[in-house]
Design a protein around this motif. Structure first.
Motif, PDB file in Angstrom:
ATOM      1  N   TYR A  15      -4.682   9.248  -2.374  1.00 19.60           N
ATOM      2  CA  TYR A  15      -3.336   9.379  -2.936  1.00 19.60           C
ATOM      3  C   TYR A  15      -2.336   8.540  -2.134  1.00 19.60           C
ATOM      4  O   TYR A  15      -1.502   7.840  -2.704  1.00 19.60           O
ATOM      5  N   ALA A  16      -2.430   8.598  -0.816  1.00 23.36           N
ATOM      6  CA  ALA A  16      -1.522   7.818   0.037  1.00 23.36           C
ATOM      7  C   ALA A  16      -1.719   6.322  -0.186  1.00 23.36           C
ATOM      8  O   ALA A  16      -0.749   5.559  -0.201  1.00 23.36           O
ATOM      9  N   ALA A  17      -2.952   5.892  -0.380  1.00 22.18           N
ATOM     10  CA  ALA A  17      -3.234   4.470  -0.595  1.00 22.18           C
ATOM     11  C   ALA A  17      -2.546   3.965  -1.861  1.00 22.18           C
ATOM     12  O   ALA A  17      -2.056   2.829  -1.903  1.00 22.18           O
ATOM     13  N   LYS A  18      -2.464   4.808  -2.879  1.00 20.93           N
ATOM     14  CA  LYS A  18      -1.832   4.424  -4.136  1.00 20.93           C
ATOM     15  C   LYS A  18      -0.323   4.312  -4.015  1.00 20.93           C
ATOM     16  O   LYS A  18       0.323   3.721  -4.876  1.00 20.93           O
ATOM     17  N   GLN A  19       0.256   4.842  -2.947  1.00 22.69           N
ATOM     18  CA  GLN A  19       1.703   4.788  -2.764  1.00 22.69           C
ATOM     19  C   GLN A  19       2.165   3.435  -2.226  1.00 22.69           C
ATOM     20  O   GLN A  19       3.356   3.127  -2.302  1.00 22.69           O
ATOM     21  N   PHE A  20       1.250   2.647  -1.703  1.00 19.30           N
ATOM     22  CA  PHE A  20       1.607   1.325  -1.194  1.00 19.30           C
ATOM     23  C   PHE A  20       1.852   0.385  -2.365  1.00 19.30           C
ATOM     24  O   PHE A  20       1.224   0.518  -3.423  1.00 19.30           O
ATOM     25  N   ALA A  21       2.739  -0.570  -2.174  1.00 18.13           N
ATOM     26  CA  ALA A  21       2.966  -1.589  -3.197  1.00 18.13           C
ATOM     27  C   ALA A  21       1.654  -2.327  -3.442  1.00 18.13           C
ATOM     28  O   ALA A  21       0.838  -2.474  -2.522  1.00 18.13           O
ATOM     29  N   PRO A  22       1.430  -2.796  -4.671  1.00 17.40           N
ATOM     30  CA  PRO A  22       0.145  -3.443  -4.982  1.00 17.40           C
ATOM     31  C   PRO A  22      -0.287  -4.525  -3.988  1.00 17.40           C
ATOM     32  O   PRO A  22      -1.459  -4.594  -3.642  1.00 17.40           O
ATOM     33  N   ASP A  23       0.626  -5.321  -3.522  1.00 19.68           N
ATOM     34  CA  ASP A  23       0.267  -6.396  -2.586  1.00 19.68           C
ATOM     35  C   ASP A  23      -0.037  -5.891  -1.191  1.00 19.68           C
ATOM     36  O   ASP A  23      -0.545  -6.644  -0.359  1.00 19.68           O
ATOM     37  N   HIS A  24       0.259  -4.630  -0.915  1.00 16.69           N
ATOM     38  CA  HIS A  24       0.076  -4.083   0.431  1.00 16.69           C
ATOM     39  C   HIS A  24      -0.897  -2.908   0.466  1.00 16.69           C
ATOM     40  O   HIS A  24      -1.030  -2.267   1.504  1.00 16.69           O
ATOM     41  N   ARG A  25      -1.560  -2.661  -0.650  1.00 18.48           N
ATOM     42  CA  ARG A  25      -2.511  -1.555  -0.686  1.00 18.48           C
ATOM     43  C   ARG A  25      -3.691  -1.842   0.229  1.00 18.48           C
ATOM     44  O   ARG A  25      -4.136  -2.982   0.357  1.00 18.48           O
ATOM     45  N   PRO A  26      -4.209  -0.801   0.855  1.00 21.77           N
ATOM     46  CA  PRO A  26      -5.373  -0.993   1.715  1.00 21.77           C
ATOM     47  C   PRO A  26      -6.615  -1.324   0.887  1.00 21.77           C
ATOM     48  O   PRO A  26      -6.727  -0.907  -0.271  1.00 21.77           O
TER      49      PRO A  26
END
Length: 77
Positions: A15-26
């Motif tokens: 869930y936390a990973a999805k909160q990052f902007a698309p270009d900054h997702r892990p």
């Protein structure tokens, strides 16, 4: 730590990973590493009587675990 705890860690990190902007997702590897980091953090503090709830009361540790892994990867480049 039981399977339910591990499933909860995976769910929260995902869930936390999805909160990052698309270009900054892990990456997938970073997400898996973040789950391992968070699991180990919680296991290390269990001897002091701390639980996931204690972590939740202080900060967004799933997101912090992702940031730690991403920072480590950035430094190794």
């Amino acid at each position: 730590m039981n399977q339910n705890h591990l499933d909860e860690i995976a769910r929260r990190v995902s869930y936390a990973a999805k909160q990052f902007a698309p270009d900054h997702r892990p990456s997938v590897r970073q997400t898996v590493d973040a789950c391992s980091v968070l699991r180990d953090m919680i296991q290390a503090t269990e001897i002091h009587g701390l639980t996931f709830g204690d972590f939740d009361a202080v900060a967004d540790f799933p997101r912090l675990a992702i940031q730690l892994v991403k920072a480590r990867d950035d430094e190794s480049r």
